[in-house]
Design a protein around this motif. Structure first.
Motif, PDB file in Angstrom:
ATOM      1  N   THR A  79       2.336 -27.468   5.348  1.00  0.00           N
ATOM      2  CA  THR A  79       1.182 -27.950   6.110  1.00  0.00           C
ATOM      3  C   THR A  79       0.384 -28.946   5.282  1.00  0.00           C
ATOM      4  O   THR A  79       0.627 -29.117   4.087  1.00  0.00           O
ATOM      5  CB  THR A  79       0.232 -26.802   6.507  1.00  0.00           C
ATOM      6  N   LEU A 138       1.529 -21.420  10.831  1.00  0.00           N
ATOM      7  CA  LEU A 138       0.334 -22.227  10.575  1.00  0.00           C
ATOM      8  C   LEU A 138       0.568 -23.716  10.820  1.00  0.00           C
ATOM      9  O   LEU A 138      -0.371 -24.502  10.798  1.00  0.00           O
ATOM     10  CB  LEU A 138      -0.153 -22.000   9.140  1.00  0.00           C
ATOM     11  N   ARG A 139       1.790 -24.095  11.077  1.00  0.00           N
ATOM     12  CA  ARG A 139       2.034 -25.489  11.470  1.00  0.00           C
ATOM     13  C   ARG A 139       1.488 -25.753  12.870  1.00  0.00           C
ATOM     14  O   ARG A 139       1.200 -26.890  13.230  1.00  0.00           O
ATOM     15  CB  ARG A 139       3.531 -25.802  11.422  1.00  0.00           C
ATOM     16  N   GLU A 140       1.365 -24.683  13.653  1.00  0.00           N
ATOM     17  CA  GLU A 140       0.888 -24.866  15.027  1.00  0.00           C
ATOM     18  C   GLU A 140      -0.505 -24.299  15.246  1.00  0.00           C
ATOM     19  O   GLU A 140      -1.241 -24.765  16.116  1.00  0.00           O
ATOM     20  CB  GLU A 140       1.874 -24.205  15.998  1.00  0.00           C
ATOM     21  N   TYR A 141      -0.865 -23.282  14.465  1.00  0.00           N
ATOM     22  CA  TYR A 141      -2.181 -22.632  14.607  1.00  0.00           C
ATOM     23  C   TYR A 141      -2.883 -22.628  13.252  1.00  0.00           C
ATOM     24  O   TYR A 141      -2.247 -22.372  12.234  1.00  0.00           O
ATOM     25  CB  TYR A 141      -2.020 -21.202  15.110  1.00  0.00           C
ATOM     26  N   LYS A 142      -4.189 -22.847  13.270  1.00  0.00           N
ATOM     27  CA  LYS A 142      -4.908 -22.896  11.989  1.00  0.00           C
ATOM     28  C   LYS A 142      -5.227 -21.511  11.469  1.00  0.00           C
ATOM     29  O   LYS A 142      -5.674 -21.361  10.324  1.00  0.00           O
ATOM     30  CB  LYS A 142      -6.186 -23.713  12.143  1.00  0.00           C
TER      31      LYS A 142
END
Lengths: 198, 596
Positions: A79, A138-142
């Motif tokens: 990320t 975590l690439r899609e959700y923080k």
């Protein structure tokens, strides 16, 4: 940089998001990581509790680093996050053992988080499976959640990552209170049913 | 045959020398890896431009590229990019613009337009779904932008025009391309490139809207995006009410707006040049780009006429930077630059240097501090390459100051004049200027959010530690937004998560927020490789000595060296400022390493 660790660590402990020695934080600085010491107390961090090590390979300092360093490294590798906060937030952990994804119903978390996925892994701390699963999510959700363990969040600074975790804990507290009351709640949002799409 | 959503799947190639054109299908891999807009333009430039090509030669391509969100319902999506090699800097140069041109180009059925060659006489291009018509434009030779635009658009609907003024025709290196007489492809002299090809204007006509892969998802994401934009005071109140001129007060009161070629603080100019004054005394109406809910554009009027602007940068460049505290005079100077087709930031930076040269006793006759009439004369001379001063100034501040053997007076990076944020009080902004792929620019990776506005979080503007990482994230997000193509102002409220979901819903390509930033990193490194190929190294990642040695009123200078070292290590570049092979492999750019 130490001051940021100290202040956010105090806030995390004071907010009741960790036990005395739980949780960890890190910041990426170039090709280095600053990470909290294994066994440190986030509520009373000193400069000696901040361990500097490499972003992508072990050196002797890894002996002192948080158990979760493998997870932190994987997150930074996948990320653009510059800071990571991990806590053992009680309401969030309880909720993670009820739901497969957290879809907040309060206004703040609906704005800021929309939805937080939950992942279930038998070995919850410091494993390569945790590293792979969390970093990919975590690439899609923080902010993402390990069932029974707690949330991981990324941000550009520690304050931002802490905000997501704090916001999630409040959202889960509200969900848990809802379950306690057993009341039927009135929807106030447009597209309220769509937040699970996020 | 690929089923495209968001994209048209077609690139239009025009050869001016042969007066021919053809269409090629867009490569799916290019769309996935570089998105569109700036990213697509950078890749096409790398592939199509011969190494060391002269920017004003027929071989130099001029690439207009829309993004997958251009022309959709996404807020601020009425944008497109123009990419080429800058005649002012010699670097890759993309410039991003609002208005309706991008939506019309896509409406005509093209994701991108690649123009090469040169016409034998002044012409316009007429582009629609049927193809391209080459039209003689002798009658428009020397025409101001407004007259030429009116001639091309009058009586027509669903049409947009990108036009150069007389400065572009004369290949002035500060020349812009003006879109619909109100928005500018401003920086880096792309108007001169269009002038070198003898193209007075490009008219595009098209109303077809792109298809959407997941309309129901898009409806929800649009709802969330609009809700978030309307909840943020920057995008819902400050920009709509005061335009970008709101920054006069925000920056001036914090000691971050410089004056007089970065020799003095600009706080004394705040009252006279403020966004509040612009709204109260000169605003006719707000003027937004296609599909924009923010509507920061200003249609204004003075005693001398009516026009568009000025933006914050212009107010600074033609106001505080020249010692002019009359907002009416600044608005009129802005109109003059727009009519001639000149970049107001570079013009302001060049004339500020001229004023300093005059005050040093080196320039006998020229513009004077606070004297708007002498500045107007200087702008006309520059735009016409008139006289010794006009000829020297037409190549920008670096060339002008070099001709007097005083390069220290030119406030530029890589030849591009600096904008309106004093980096001595914003250390990360200084690093941003030094490392920008197109030279001294605030839009490649703006630290305004982190260091002033607190978006997403406020950090100490005077600190240097950690700034490299923050800037890099801002650079990646900027590259992604320019490629989508969306307005950067939306990022004061929205995050990469919002943008990624819009992209996925429109195109059907799955992409998370971090992957979007990763694509921004790929684009940034591709641009860097292009600059490396053209001979740029770490030695060009520098700042004017004034910013490193002469303290501002708060006693600050830019401490560039440690930030730069951290920046290279963070990026995975070597000490010469070239991406290492491991980084290129990670980004899928290994095939290009041999070209550098």
């Amino acid at each position: 940089m130490y001051e940021q660790f100290r202040d956010i660590g105090q806030d995390i402990y004071t907010a009741g998001l960790i036990s005395s020695h739980g949780g960890n934080m890190s910041v990426r600085v170039g090709d280095r990581i600053l990470i909290t010491r294994r066994g440190s107390m986030l509520g009373r961090l000193t400069e000696r509790d901040i361990i500097e090590t490499s972003l992508d390979h072990d050196d002797s300092e890894v002996a002192l680093a948080s158990t979760e360093i493998v997870v932190h490294r994987a997150i930074y590798a996948r990320t653009n996050g510059l800071a990571i906060v991990h806590t053992h937030s009680p309401h969030t952990i309880l909720r993670s053992m009820i739901d497969d994804e957290i879809v907040p119903i309060d206004s703040e978390a609906s704005y800021l988080l929309h939805k937080v996925p939950v992942y279930s892994l038998p070995q919850t701390a410091g494993s390569s499976a945790v590293a792979d699963t969390v970093s990919e999510a975590l690439r899609e959700y923080k902010c993402v959640l390990l069932r029974g363990h707690g949330p991981f969040a990324i941000g550009t600074v520690l304050e931002e990552a802490f905000q997501w975790i704090s916001c999630l804990e409040m959202a889960c507290k509200i969900l848990n209170l809802r379950d306690q009351t057993g009341a039927t709640l009135k929807e106030y949002r447009e597209h309220g049913e769509d937040y699970a799409k996020w | 045959m690929t089923e495209w959503h968001g994209y048209c799947g077609r690139v239009l190639y025009v050869d001016l020398s042969e007066q021919t054109y053809h269409v090629e299908e867009l490569d799916v891999a290019l769309a996935r890896d570089f998105i569109g807009g700036r990213g697509l333009g950078a890749r096409l430039l790398f592939d199509l431009a011969p190494p060391d090509v002269a920017p004003l030669s027929p071989e130099a391509p001029l690439i207009f590229a829309t993004g997958p969100l251009t022309g959709t319902k996404a807020p601020t999506s009425g944008r497109f990019s123009l990419t080429g090699k800058s005649p002012l800097t010699g670097t890759v140069l993309d410039t991003n613009c609002g208005g309706a041109f991008g939506a019309r180009l896509k409406g005509a059925g093209y994701d991108a337009l690649v123009v090469t060659g040169a016409s034998s006489s002044l012409s316009t291009l007429e582009i629609d779904a049927e193809g391209v018509r080459f039209v003689a434009a002798d009658a428009l030779a020397g025409a101001e932008v407004s007259r030429a635009t009116t001639a091309l658009l009058e009586g027509r609907t669903g049409v947009s025009a990108a036009v150069i003024g007389s400065a572009g025709e004369r290949e002035v290196l500060l020349a812009t391309i003006m879109v619909d007489n109100r928005r500018a492809l401003g920086r880096g002299g792309m108007g001169a490139v269009m002038g070198s090809k003898k193209i007075k204007g490009i008219v595009v006509s098209g109303l077809t809207r792109p298809s959407v892969a997941h309309p129901e998802d898009l409806e929800f994401f649009l709802y969330e995006v609009k809700k978030t934009l309307s909840a943020n005071p920057i995008t819902s109140t400050a920009l709509p009410r005061f335009g970008t001129a709101m920054l006069v007060g925000v920056l001036g009161k914090r000691g971050l707006m410089p004056a007089m070629n970065y020799r003095e603080p600009g706080g004394a100019f705040v009252d006279g040049l403020s966004g509040e004054r612009l709204a109260d005394e000169f605003l006719v109406k707000r003027a937004g780009c296609w599909g924009c809910p923010i509507v920061c554009g200003r249609q204004t009027r003075t005693a001398k006429g009516e026009g568009h602007g000025p933006e914050y940068e212009t107010i600074w460049a033609l106001g505080a930077n020249l010692g002019i505290d009359s907002l009416e005079a600044v608005v009129d100077l802005n109109y003059l630059c727009n009519e001639l087709g000149l970049d107001t930031i570079s013009v302001g930076g060049t004339i500020a240097a001229a004023i300093e040269l005059a005050e040093e006793g080196l320039l006998a006759e020229g513009p004077r501090r606070g004297d708007s009439a002498s500045v107007a004369d200087a702008i006309r001379a520059l735009g016409a390459r008139k006289g010794e001063f006009g000829e020297a100034a037409a190549s920008g501040a670096r060339a002008l100051c070099a001709s007097f053997a005083r390069p220290d007076i030119a406030m530029e990076v890589k030849g591009l004049e600096l904008p309106a944020y004093d980096p001595r009080g914003m250390q990360g902004q200084g690093l941003g200027y030094a490392t920008s792929n197109r030279g001294g620019c605030h839009l490649r990776g703006n630290m305004l959010g982190f260091e002033v506005l607190g978006t997403p979080k406020l950090v100490d503007p005077a600190a240097t530690g950690g700034k490299a990482g923050l800037l890099i994230v801002a650079q990646h997000l900027g590259a992604a937004l320019d490629s989508l193509s969306l307005c950067k102002f939306s990022s004061f409220a929205l995050s990469e998560e919002h943008y990624a979901r819009l992209f996925s819903a429109v195109t059907g390509f799955e992409m998370g927020g971090q992957e979007l930033l990763g694509t921004g990193e790929r684009i940034w490194n591709l641009e860097r490789l292009y600059n490396n190929r053209e001979g740029f190294t770490a030695a060009d990642d520098r700042l004017p000595t004034r910013l490193l040695e002469d303290a501002n009123a708060a006693g600050q200078v830019v401490d560039l060296a440690p930030m730069l070292e951290e920046y290279y290590r963070f990026r995975g570049w070597n000490g010469s400022g070239v991406p290492r092979s491991a980084k290129l492999e990670q980004l899928g750019l290994s095939e290009l390493a041999g070209a550098v």
